[in-house]
Design a protein around this motif. Structure first.
Motif, PDB file in Angstrom:
ATOM      1  N   ALA A  54      32.848  43.939  50.749  1.00  0.00           N
ATOM      2  CA  ALA A  54      31.530  43.735  50.149  1.00  0.00           C
ATOM      3  C   ALA A  54      31.403  42.360  49.508  1.00  0.00           C
ATOM      4  O   ALA A  54      30.295  41.844  49.338  1.00  0.00           O
ATOM      5  N   VAL A  55      32.527  41.750  49.148  1.00  0.00           N
ATOM      6  CA  VAL A  55      32.498  40.427  48.516  1.00  0.00           C
ATOM      7  C   VAL A  55      33.173  39.366  49.365  1.00  0.00           C
ATOM      8  O   VAL A  55      33.029  38.168  49.103  1.00  0.00           O
ATOM      9  N   ARG A  56      33.911  39.812  50.407  1.00  0.00           N
ATOM     10  CA  ARG A  56      34.597  38.867  51.296  1.00  0.00           C
ATOM     11  C   ARG A  56      34.550  39.424  52.716  1.00  0.00           C
ATOM     12  O   ARG A  56      35.324  40.308  53.070  1.00  0.00           O
ATOM     13  N   PRO A  57      33.620  38.955  53.531  1.00  0.00           N
ATOM     14  CA  PRO A  57      33.408  39.531  54.868  1.00  0.00           C
ATOM     15  C   PRO A  57      34.650  39.550  55.756  1.00  0.00           C
ATOM     16  O   PRO A  57      34.757  40.401  56.636  1.00  0.00           O
ATOM     17  N   ASP A  58      35.593  38.637  55.534  1.00  0.00           N
ATOM     18  CA  ASP A  58      36.780  38.581  56.384  1.00  0.00           C
ATOM     19  C   ASP A  58      37.929  39.439  55.838  1.00  0.00           C
ATOM     20  O   ASP A  58      39.062  39.344  56.305  1.00  0.00           O
ATOM     21  N   ALA A  59      37.648  40.284  54.859  1.00  0.00           N
ATOM     22  CA  ALA A  59      38.693  41.080  54.217  1.00  0.00           C
ATOM     23  C   ALA A  59      39.318  42.075  55.185  1.00  0.00           C
ATOM     24  O   ALA A  59      38.631  42.650  56.046  1.00  0.00           O
ATOM     25  N   PRO A  60      40.616  42.322  55.076  1.00  0.00           N
ATOM     26  CA  PRO A  60      41.262  43.346  55.905  1.00  0.00           C
ATOM     27  C   PRO A  60      40.655  44.719  55.630  1.00  0.00           C
ATOM     28  O   PRO A  60      40.227  45.015  54.515  1.00  0.00           O
ATOM     29  N   GLU A  61      40.627  45.549  56.640  1.00  0.00           N
ATOM     30  CA  GLU A  61      40.039  46.883  56.514  1.00  0.00           C
ATOM     31  C   GLU A  61      40.800  47.704  55.479  1.00  0.00           C
ATOM     32  O   GLU A  61      42.031  47.716  55.438  1.00  0.00           O
ATOM     33  N   ARG A  96      38.577  45.595  45.865  1.00  0.00           N
ATOM     34  CA  ARG A  96      38.591  44.605  44.788  1.00  0.00           C
ATOM     35  C   ARG A  96      38.395  45.355  43.467  1.00  0.00           C
ATOM     36  O   ARG A  96      37.383  46.041  43.267  1.00  0.00           O
ATOM     37  N   ALA A  97      39.370  45.226  42.576  1.00  0.00           N
ATOM     38  CA  ALA A  97      39.287  45.829  41.244  1.00  0.00           C
ATOM     39  C   ALA A  97      39.133  44.707  40.232  1.00  0.00           C
ATOM     40  O   ALA A  97      39.928  43.763  40.209  1.00  0.00           O
ATOM     41  N   THR A  98      38.109  44.813  39.374  1.00  0.00           N
ATOM     42  CA  THR A  98      37.788  43.744  38.430  1.00  0.00           C
ATOM     43  C   THR A  98      37.619  44.327  37.034  1.00  0.00           C
ATOM     44  O   THR A  98      37.004  45.382  36.865  1.00  0.00           O
ATOM     45  N   LEU A  99      38.153  43.632  36.038  1.00  0.00           N
ATOM     46  CA  LEU A  99      37.994  44.056  34.651  1.00  0.00           C
ATOM     47  C   LEU A  99      37.291  42.965  33.859  1.00  0.00           C
ATOM     48  O   LEU A  99      37.759  41.822  33.789  1.00  0.00           O
ATOM     49  N   HIS A 100      36.150  43.354  33.258  1.00  0.00           N
ATOM     50  CA  HIS A 100      35.443  42.482  32.315  1.00  0.00           C
ATOM     51  C   HIS A 100      35.773  42.939  30.895  1.00  0.00           C
ATOM     52  O   HIS A 100      35.830  44.140  30.622  1.00  0.00           O
ATOM     53  N   ARG A 101      35.998  41.996  30.016  1.00  0.00           N
ATOM     54  CA  ARG A 101      36.123  42.293  28.591  1.00  0.00           C
ATOM     55  C   ARG A 101      35.067  41.500  27.862  1.00  0.00           C
ATOM     56  O   ARG A 101      35.045  40.265  27.929  1.00  0.00           O
ATOM     57  N   ASP A 102      34.146  42.191  27.229  1.00  0.00           N
ATOM     58  CA  ASP A 102      33.035  41.548  26.522  1.00  0.00           C
ATOM     59  C   ASP A 102      32.286  40.581  27.429  1.00  0.00           C
ATOM     60  O   ASP A 102      31.915  39.467  27.040  1.00  0.00           O
ATOM     61  N   GLY A 103      32.092  41.020  28.682  1.00  0.00           N
ATOM     62  CA  GLY A 103      31.281  40.263  29.623  1.00  0.00           C
ATOM     63  C   GLY A 103      32.002  39.177  30.394  1.00  0.00           C
ATOM     64  O   GLY A 103      31.387  38.516  31.234  1.00  0.00           O
ATOM     65  N   VAL A 104      33.290  38.991  30.153  1.00  0.00           N
ATOM     66  CA  VAL A 104      34.064  37.940  30.821  1.00  0.00           C
ATOM     67  C   VAL A 104      35.161  38.581  31.666  1.00  0.00           C
ATOM     68  O   VAL A 104      35.847  39.503  31.211  1.00  0.00           O
ATOM     69  N   VAL A 105      35.334  38.110  32.901  1.00  0.00           N
ATOM     70  CA  VAL A 105      36.399  38.629  33.759  1.00  0.00           C
ATOM     71  C   VAL A 105      37.752  38.214  33.188  1.00  0.00           C
ATOM     72  O   VAL A 105      38.019  37.026  32.997  1.00  0.00           O
ATOM     73  N   VAL A 106      38.614  39.208  32.903  1.00  0.00           N
ATOM     74  CA  VAL A 106      39.942  38.923  32.361  1.00  0.00           C
ATOM     75  C   VAL A 106      41.060  39.288  33.339  1.00  0.00           C
ATOM     76  O   VAL A 106      42.202  38.868  33.156  1.00  0.00           O
ATOM     77  N   LEU A 107      40.729  40.059  34.381  1.00  0.00           N
ATOM     78  CA  LEU A 107      41.754  40.436  35.350  1.00  0.00           C
ATOM     79  C   LEU A 107      41.076  40.896  36.636  1.00  0.00           C
ATOM     80  O   LEU A 107      40.036  41.557  36.598  1.00  0.00           O
ATOM     81  N   GLN A 108      41.689  40.547  37.766  1.00  0.00           N
ATOM     82  CA  GLN A 108      41.140  40.961  39.064  1.00  0.00           C
ATOM     83  C   GLN A 108      42.283  41.129  40.055  1.00  0.00           C
ATOM     84  O   GLN A 108      43.183  40.299  40.133  1.00  0.00           O
ATOM     85  N   TRP A 109      42.248  42.247  40.784  1.00  0.00           N
ATOM     86  CA  TRP A 109      43.250  42.529  41.806  1.00  0.00           C
ATOM     87  C   TRP A 109      42.572  42.865  43.122  1.00  0.00           C
ATOM     88  O   TRP A 109      41.512  43.516  43.140  1.00  0.00           O
ATOM     89  N   ASP A 110      43.187  42.468  44.222  1.00  0.00           N
ATOM     90  CA  ASP A 110      42.856  43.009  45.533  1.00  0.00           C
ATOM     91  C   ASP A 110      43.917  44.060  45.835  1.00  0.00           C
ATOM     92  O   ASP A 110      45.117  43.796  45.706  1.00  0.00           O
ATOM     93  N   LEU A 111      43.472  45.255  46.221  1.00  0.00           N
ATOM     94  CA  LEU A 111      44.359  46.399  46.386  1.00  0.00           C
ATOM     95  C   LEU A 111      44.321  46.943  47.798  1.00  0.00           C
ATOM     96  O   LEU A 111      43.278  46.917  48.460  1.00  0.00           O
ATOM     97  N   HIS A 112      45.458  47.477  48.242  1.00  0.00           N
ATOM     98  CA  HIS A 112      45.522  48.208  49.502  1.00  0.00           C
ATOM     99  C   HIS A 112      46.575  49.308  49.364  1.00  0.00           C
ATOM    100  O   HIS A 112      47.729  49.025  49.028  1.00  0.00           O
TER     101      HIS A 112
END
Length: 260
Positions: A131-138, A142-158
């Motif tokens: 949904a955010v990267r068209p060439d992403a593997p099937e 994407r897991a994203t954590l905002h703290r007080d409106g700011v992204v503090v951590l992001q993982w791509d998971l499989h």
């Protein structure tokens, strides 16, 4: 295990969201609220600066009829010391007897009280990476954590494994995760613990429980209050307990100004 096998062929679509709000209205009180698609809980924690003195709970929405009883095992924390890391709370009570989500919230609140913070808001999301990267593997997410409106951590998971960023690549969000986070600085560890739970619980949207007669039919181990032998047979699904906030995150935590 039946719980995990149920998800194998169910695609993950949309944006899963989980929000946690922590607020200290005065020096002896922390009010916390947690909400996602299947859970909505609130806790008021009263402390004296060093120890927990009182815990009250509200349960506006939950998946099993027995979940609202979790305020009782939560009382095992009364009299226990405030701890610096949310992960440390598990050493002060038997986590398996607790509601996982209520205990998650309480853990963050105790660390919040220990640090003397005023207000903090976490907003975690999980969505298909495509949904955010068209060439992403099937199958990647994407897991994203905002703290007080700011992204503090992001993982791509499989398959429950962190694939990116490279510094975390190869780690699973299951086995050995806590051992890893204990080696991190407290704030960094808390971010990882919160995002790990967001990623884990997001899989619940691919599991249907409404047709079950009791929690016992899931074949899940006794990992929380409702799946304990004393509860699992009488834990029945709550009707209409799910809410999806894919496109309406502003509707979450509507009761956060209320003290349980």
């Amino acid at each position: 295990m039946l719980w995990r096998s149920q998800m194998a062929d169910v695609p993950f679509e949309g944006i899963y969201r989980r929000q946690v709000d922590l607020d200290a209205p005065d020096a002896q009180t922390v009010v916390g609220w947690l909400e996602d698609e299947s859970h909505h809980f609130g806790i008021t924690l009263v402390h004296d600066g060093t120890h927990i003195r009182e815990l009250r709970m509200a349960a506006p929405r939950y998946p099993w009829t027995t979940c609202a009883e979790a305020v009782r095992p939560l009382q095992a924390l009364v009299g226990k010391p405030l701890v610096a890391r949310a992960s440390q709370l598990g050493t002060l009570a038997d986590v398996r007897l607790q509601c996982t989500h209520v205990f998650d919230l309480a853990s963050l609140m105790v660390a919040h009280a220990h640090a003397g913070r005023g207000h903090r808001r976490y907003h975690g999301t999980v969505e298909p990476l495509a949904a955010v990267r068209p060439d992403a593997p099937e199958g990647w997410q994407r897991a994203t954590l905002h703290r007080d409106g700011v992204v503090v951590l992001q993982w791509d998971l499989h398959d429950d494994r962190i694939m990116a960023p490279a510094v975390h690549a190869g780690r699973t969000i299951y086995h050995g995760f806590r051992e890893w986070t204990e080696s991190l600085a407290p704030e960094e560890a808390e971010h990882a613990l919160v995002l790990r739970r967001v990623a884990f619980v997001s899989n619940g949207r691919r599991i249907t429980i409404e047709h079950l007669d009791s929690a016992a039919e899931l074949g899940q181990a006794a990992v929380c209050h409702s799946f304990q032998p004393a509860q699992r047979e009488r834990a029945t699904p709550m009707p209409d307990s799910r809410r999806r906030y894919d496109t309406t995150p502003e509707e979450m935590l509507a009761q956060m100004r209320v003290q349980p």
